[in-house]
Design a protein around this motif. Sequence first.
Motif, PDB file in Angstrom:
ATOM      1  N   GLU A   1       1.076  -1.182  -0.005  1.00  0.00           N
ATOM      2  CA  GLU A   1       0.020  -0.056   0.083  1.00  0.00           C
ATOM      3  C   GLU A   1       0.695   1.266   0.104  1.00  0.00           C
ATOM      4  O   GLU A   1       0.204   2.252   0.136  1.00  0.00           O
ATOM      5  CB  GLU A   1      -0.871  -0.050   1.307  1.00  0.00           C
ATOM      6  N   TYR A   2       2.124   1.072  -0.147  1.00  0.00           N
ATOM      7  CA  TYR A   2       3.014   2.119   0.054  1.00  0.00           C
ATOM      8  C   TYR A   2       2.435   3.415  -0.903  1.00  0.00           C
ATOM      9  O   TYR A   2       2.390   3.365  -2.085  1.00  0.00           O
ATOM     10  CB  TYR A   2       4.385   2.196  -0.476  1.00  0.00           C
ATOM     11  N   GLY A   3       2.069   4.620  -0.406  1.00  0.00           N
ATOM     12  CA  GLY A   3       1.563   5.782  -1.238  1.00  0.00           C
ATOM     13  C   GLY A   3       0.409   5.916  -1.380  1.00  0.00           C
ATOM     14  O   GLY A   3      -0.385   6.870  -2.046  1.00  0.00           O
ATOM     15  N   SER A   4      -0.608   5.036  -0.732  1.00  0.00           N
ATOM     16  CA  SER A   4      -1.747   5.089  -0.880  1.00  0.00           C
ATOM     17  C   SER A   4      -2.709   5.818  -0.244  1.00  0.00           C
ATOM     18  O   SER A   4      -3.572   6.707  -0.810  1.00  0.00           O
ATOM     19  CB  SER A   4      -2.561   3.532  -0.647  1.00  0.00           C
ATOM     20  N   SER A   5      -2.056   6.306   0.927  1.00  0.00           N
ATOM     21  CA  SER A   5      -2.827   7.494   1.806  1.00  0.00           C
ATOM     22  C   SER A   5      -2.582   8.689   0.725  1.00  0.00           C
ATOM     23  O   SER A   5      -3.866   9.672   0.587  1.00  0.00           O
ATOM     24  CB  SER A   5      -2.216   7.771   2.933  1.00  0.00           C
ATOM     25  N   HIS A   6      -1.589   8.996   0.208  1.00  0.00           N
ATOM     26  CA  HIS A   6      -1.263  10.148  -0.538  1.00  0.00           C
ATOM     27  C   HIS A   6      -2.070  10.064  -1.912  1.00  0.00           C
ATOM     28  O   HIS A   6      -2.779  11.290  -2.570  1.00  0.00           O
ATOM     29  CB  HIS A   6       0.244  10.406  -0.843  1.00  0.00           C
ATOM     30  N   PHE A   7      -1.850   8.896  -2.486  1.00  0.00           N
ATOM     31  CA  PHE A   7      -2.752   8.925  -3.486  1.00  0.00           C
ATOM     32  C   PHE A   7      -4.289   9.140  -3.459  1.00  0.00           C
ATOM     33  O   PHE A   7      -4.849   9.916  -4.261  1.00  0.00           O
ATOM     34  CB  PHE A   7      -2.820   7.326  -4.204  1.00  0.00           C
TER      35      PHE A   7
ATOM     36  N   GLY B   1      10.014   5.883   8.951  1.00  0.00           N
ATOM     37  CA  GLY B   1      10.874   6.296   7.917  1.00  0.00           C
ATOM     38  C   GLY B   1      10.157   6.106   6.554  1.00  0.00           C
ATOM     39  O   GLY B   1      10.911   6.499   5.439  1.00  0.00           O
ATOM     40  N   ARG B   2       9.183   5.773   6.311  1.00  0.00           N
ATOM     41  CA  ARG B   2       8.684   5.438   4.870  1.00  0.00           C
ATOM     42  C   ARG B   2       8.254   6.957   3.971  1.00  0.00           C
ATOM     43  O   ARG B   2       8.000   7.780   4.725  1.00  0.00           O
ATOM     44  CB  ARG B   2       7.311   4.799   4.895  1.00  0.00           C
ATOM     45  N   PRO B   3       8.453   6.735   2.965  1.00  0.00           N
ATOM     46  CA  PRO B   3       8.136   7.931   2.080  1.00  0.00           C
ATOM     47  C   PRO B   3       6.760   8.348   1.797  1.00  0.00           C
ATOM     48  O   PRO B   3       6.033   7.230   1.734  1.00  0.00           O
ATOM     49  CB  PRO B   3       8.887   7.837   0.503  1.00  0.00           C
ATOM     50  N   ILE B   4       6.336   9.534   2.254  1.00  0.00           N
ATOM     51  CA  ILE B   4       4.755   9.743   2.430  1.00  0.00           C
ATOM     52  C   ILE B   4       4.217   9.712   0.988  1.00  0.00           C
ATOM     53  O   ILE B   4       3.098   8.969   0.746  1.00  0.00           O
ATOM     54  CB  ILE B   4       4.667  11.199   2.555  1.00  0.00           C
ATOM     55  N   ALA B   5       4.730   9.962  -0.282  1.00  0.00           N
ATOM     56  CA  ALA B   5       4.259   9.924  -1.578  1.00  0.00           C
ATOM     57  C   ALA B   5       4.471   8.306  -2.002  1.00  0.00           C
ATOM     58  O   ALA B   5       3.858   8.133  -3.261  1.00  0.00           O
ATOM     59  CB  ALA B   5       4.631  10.885  -2.336  1.00  0.00           C
ATOM     60  N   GLY B   6       5.216   7.423  -1.498  1.00  0.00           N
ATOM     61  CA  GLY B   6       5.452   6.207  -1.852  1.00  0.00           C
ATOM     62  C   GLY B   6       6.676   6.195  -2.986  1.00  0.00           C
ATOM     63  O   GLY B   6       7.445   7.548  -2.646  1.00  0.00           O
TER      64      GLY B   6
END
Length: 448
Positions: free
Chosen positions: A63-69, A175-180
């Motif tokens: 799901e990396y980046g899904s919140s920003h998507f 530590g994860r990138p916000i935008a994925g």
Amino acid sequence: MTSPTSLPLDVPHLDEAVAGGARLRRSVLPSGIRLITEDVPGAASASIGFFVPLGSRDETDREYGSSHFLEHLLFKGTPSRSARDVALEFERVGGDFNAATSREQTVYYARVRDRDLGMAVDVLSDMITSSLLDPAEFELERGVILEEIAMAEDDPTDVLWERFYDNFFGEHPLGRPIAGTPESIDASTRDEVWDFYRRHYRPERLVVAIAGRVDHDAVLERLERGLRAGGWDLDARGRPAPRRHDGPSAFARREAFQHIPRELEQTHLILGTPGINATDRRRVPYGLMHHVLGGGMSSRLFHEVRERRGLVYSVFSFGASHTDAGVTGVSASFLPNKAAEAIRVIRGELERIAADGVSEEELADAQGAGAGAGALALESMNARMHRLARSELVLGEYIDLDESIARMNATTTEDIRAIAAEFASGQLTAETIGPITEDAKTELEALV
């Protein structure tokens, strides 16, 4: 109000007078939705935010980046409004609207004249409950987000902070990138993001915060009507989602020192050590310490590194507090041939404030600056709105200006020395980008 107002999740109604003649009201609906408002005398506008405690730290590997998507996609239309309709609703009345995603929350917000607040409630309710996530729009927005990531990759400061967070927090989700990443965004599917939307955008997770000229009861009625129209079941009994665990949470850095080679004119540096979490009671002396150390043009770092020695253009200290962890440190940029000396001077200032603390005069100056900045911030309805949301989502209490000033004035030089000494004893992590000399590397490796 002269003491904090507690915001327990099981109290359905709250109504209090707060500093400056404002009125704080809060309602917890049976479904778990929370509405918190601050009616400000003399205001002619209102700022409204729909907050969901969902950010990059809450995503799984898939799901990396899904919140920003989702932040992008919720502006792309509902069954009753096209993307252009959403924009027109706000722009035809001169309003501002936008959204933002962080590591721990997503917010959809607007600022309008008080007479247009009902419209803002309607549109944001529609977006939160009924966005279509149209497959064609999904593919178009995928390209937009990839462009956004590429743009950030061209900015050395953005790259430095992103890599620093990844290195500093290691495997911790902060530590994860916000935008994925380009890879995670390329791999995302519309059905996966749709499932993410439906699982997380629910009544018990929603906090609506409004500051300005606001009639709490009228807004509450309109909010319920708008959310019901979007299909949310507000009759089902439920408690608000619990606030995040406030730690502290364990994490481990990847490396003590990382360098990112780039063909730049300057060397950019971040030095960081574990800080405090967002609910730590020492956050007042923590903030005052940063004002003295590197908070402005009168700060020690600015005076010693820039004004006295001319080693940098930009230098400042920072503190970022999350619900279960934090980071504190210094950031600076300098020409490569000045890097080693600048690092030595910065290290000296960190050691000095830890060993000797601050003077009574510096403390009084920091207290005055904090009180003034707090008062000036209250001229912004957006700032008030975000403060309400932080009180509800993170702190579990509302602290008005009078109480904030009282806490600052109760802080002593020993309080600041103690917290500075704690950070000085912590493990330092360094991240640099740009050209770097061997002397500068040696200084950093000795420091961390």
